[in-house]
Design a protein around this motif. Structure first.
Motif, short mmCIF file in Angstrom:
data_model
loop_
_atom_site.label_atom_id
_atom_site.label_comp_id
_atom_site.label_asym_id
_atom_site.label_seq_id
_atom_site.Cartn_x
_atom_site.Cartn_y
_atom_site.Cartn_z
N HIS A 478 0.75 -1.21 -0.40
CA HIS A 478 0.18 -0.31 0.28
C HIS A 478 0.99 1.45 0.24
N PRO A 479 0.49 2.69 -0.93
CA PRO A 479 0.94 3.16 -1.23
C PRO A 479 1.39 3.92 0.62
N ALA A 480 1.01 4.16 1.58
CA ALA A 480 0.51 4.32 2.69
C ALA A 480 2.11 4.20 2.94
N ILE A 481 2.52 2.72 3.22
CA ILE A 481 2.99 1.82 4.24
C ILE A 481 4.91 1.72 3.55
N LEU A 482 4.48 1.88 2.06
CA LEU A 482 5.87 2.80 0.96
C LEU A 482 6.59 3.92 1.54
N GLU A 550 10.09 5.95 -7.35
CA GLU A 550 9.70 7.42 -7.63
C GLU A 550 7.84 7.24 -7.22
N LYS A 551 7.76 6.51 -8.61
CA LYS A 551 6.60 5.90 -9.28
C LYS A 551 5.29 5.33 -8.45
N VAL A 552 5.47 4.53 -7.78
CA VAL A 552 4.48 4.62 -6.88
C VAL A 552 4.48 4.38 -6.37
N LEU A 553 5.12 5.26 -5.72
CA LEU A 553 4.89 6.24 -4.10
C LEU A 553 3.97 6.66 -4.36
#
Ligand code: PEP
Ligand code: MG
Length: 572
Positions: A478-482, A550-553
């Protein structure tokens, strides 16, 4: 139902008969009987069957597990031949004309209540013995089978509602080929242990104990998270082939055992192992571990009835440090609580054990226990490259207090003339969001971070890691975890500190490309995942993964992240 879907908890494929490890139904009704002599005979016959069974279990335990494990069955046999107890049960049958089940249960309940009220640990344990023996005799009276896992002598797959870490530790790898449970998640400790023992497992199926009978032939597919019940011959053949392919794949990975872990563009990361006991070292070495990133010391404290002594702990830590021959060994101080209980500490039951009095919270309160562990570690430090980390740190104050206790113990030992290493790094686990958010402050004071995503994910998403009902919310990508992971890595690097990850995410093939891109220095995982991870990293370019990270964040959902990773890398 011939097929169940669950959570793939430990990879591999197992094909064997089911062995149910479930609580038996021992319910009965009170009955008036006409012939009390006949009823006493029935009771005596159940008693003698229970005795024969226990003698067999005791002998088996003696040869396979040693005298101290066999002692518990010896105590059960003593209960079975206690004249006071037996006479009272027989008198009850005779004078009240009641069935043996009722007389047995009423009498033993009375003894159990009496022992439990005593302010004496030894007597309390006798209550537990009587409870076990009652169950065994009742099972013979009712002709119901109870599970005796220590008597398993053929290849089986364990089917259980749940398995505690200590149940899992007792599984005999020679016969237990796999397990499947109703409840649990990928990061429950029994799942983690299954991975280090290389036992394929599917957990969280919700209904496996309802669907499977003893002796059913089953397939546990720990790669896809599937359980097949009484499969067709064609399906068995298909799985035998998949098993052979899996073994062939493992043989390919095994060629990397002596290699270092470099990305395709030459960036080195450390691939370390998580262990629970010195016995796990062999697996670390055969799988090419470059260090120990997490030694979960709580297993030293479990499966026994009192705290381990300083000497016992010293021996265990020394064995691990020596075994790793100068490679880094990160030892985590006691992290008891959550799903890892220590009954002998007699801690009150809590409504939210994962949020309760556990880990460093308990150690700062029970300082004798904590100081003993630190002394044992300090004394062992000269045998290798020791690093220590504290679990479940939520505030800087906790870290400072724990570190001050460490320094005090070190100073006392040095004053006494004990040789201790003077470069032991002291770090923390980052598994609580408050610590991840304040990582820039922590980074100024700690020597390193190890991100404990098993807990960090559950606390960030408010989704119990053990609860299959909310496992859809337990989202490592999940972006929040990342973003939290990125904050921790950046904060550490800004202060020139290194960052590891010892949660299960570190060995996950979707997470690895992102973590490489984010700049993680050390990946610590079940030893059995190391070679696969090394093979994957050798095919990834760090600079490409930086762009991917960078993209997935910036993404909004887990699905988008997974899609992005799989399209850039070769994961199917
Ligand atoms: C974690 O929380 O990620 C971790 C490694 O610790 P444990 O799984 O023992 O809670
Ligand atoms: Mg944890």
């Amino acid at each position: 139902m011939d097929f169940l879907k669950g959570i793939a908890a430990s990879s591999g494929i197992a094909i064997a008969q089911a062995y149910r490890l479930v609580e038996p139904d021992l319910s009965f009704e009170k009955k008036q009987i006409d012939d009390s002599a006949k009823e006493i005979d029935r009771f005596q016959s159940a008693l003698s069957k229970a005795k024969t069974e226990l003698e067999k279990i005791r002998d088996r335990a003696k040869t396979e597990l040693g005298d101290d494990k066999a002692a518990i069955f010896e105590a059960h046999l003593l209960v079975l031949s206690d004249p006071e107890l037996i006479t009272q049960i027989e008198n009850k049958i005779k004078t009240e004309n009641v069935n043996a089940e009722y007389a047995l249960k009423e009498t033993t309940d009375m003894f159990i209540a009496m022992f439990e009220q005593m302010d004496n640990e030894y007597m309390k344990e006798r209550a537990a013995d009587i409870r076990d023996v009652t169950k065994r005799v009742l099972s013979h009276l009712l002709d119901v089978q109870i599970a005796n896992p220590s008597m398993i002598n053929e290849e089986v797959i364990i089917v259980a509602e749940d398995l505690t870490p200590s149940d899992t530790a007792q599984l005999n790898r020679k016969y237990v080929k796999g397990f499947t449970t109703d409840i649990g998640g990928r990061t429950s400790h029994s799942a983690i242990m299954a991975r280090s023992m290389e036992i394929p497992a599917v957990v969280g199926t919700k209904t496996v104990t309802k669907e499977i009978k003893n002796g059913d032939l089953i397939i546990v597919d720990g790669l896809k998270g599937e359980v097949h019940i009484n499969p067709s011959p064609e399906l068995i053949e298909k799985y035998k082939k998949e098993l052979a392919d899996f073994e062939a794949q493992k043989a390919e990975w095994a060629k990397l055992v002596n290699e270092k872990s470099f990305s395709a563009d030459g960036h080195h990361v450390e691939l370390a192992a998580n262990i629970g006991t010195p016995d796990d070292l062999e697996g670390v070495i055969c799988n090419g571990g470059e260090g120990i990133g997490l030694y979960r010391t709580e297993f030293l404290y479990m499966g026994r009835d009192q705290l381990p002594t300083e000497e016992e702990q010293f021996e265990a830590y020394k064995a691990v440090l020596e075994g790793m021959k100068g490679k880094p060994v990160v030892v985590r101080t006691l992290d008891i609580g959550g799903d890892k209980e220590l009954p002998y500490l007699n801690l009150p039951k809590e409504l939210n054990p994962f949020l309760g009095f556990r880990a460093i919270r308990l150690c700062l309160e029970e300082q004798d226990m904590f100081r003993t562990q630190l002394r044992a570690l300090l004394k062992a430090s000269k045998y290798g490259n020791l690093k220590i980390m504290f679990p479940m740190i939520a505030t800087l104050d906790e870290f400072r207090e724990a570190k001050a206790i460490f320094e005090e113990e070190k100073e006392k030992l040095v004053l006494n003339g004990t040789v201790v290493s003077d470069n032991i790094e002291i770090g923390i686990m980052v598994e609580i969001p408050s610590t991840a958010i304040l990582a820039d402050q922590f980074a100024k004071e700690v020597d390193f971070f190890s991100i404990g995503t098993n807990d960090l994910i559950q606390y960030t998403m408010a989704a119990d890691r053990m609860n299959e009902r909310v496992s859809y919310l337990y989202q490592p990508y999940h972006p929040a975890i990342l973003r939290l992971v990125k904050m921790v890595i950046d904060a550490a690097h800004k202060e020139g500190k290194w960052v590891g990850m010892c949660g299960e995410m570190a060995g996950d093939e979707i997470a690895i490309p992102i973590l490489l891109g984010l700049g993680l220095d050390e990946f610590s995982m079940s030893a059995t995942s190391i070679l696969k991870a090394r093979s994957q990293i050798r095919h990834l370019s760090k600079s490409d993964m930086e762009k991917l990270a960078e993209k997935v964040l910036q993404m909004k959902t887990t699905e988008e992240v997974v899609q992005a990773v799989t399209s850039v890398t070769k994961i199917e």
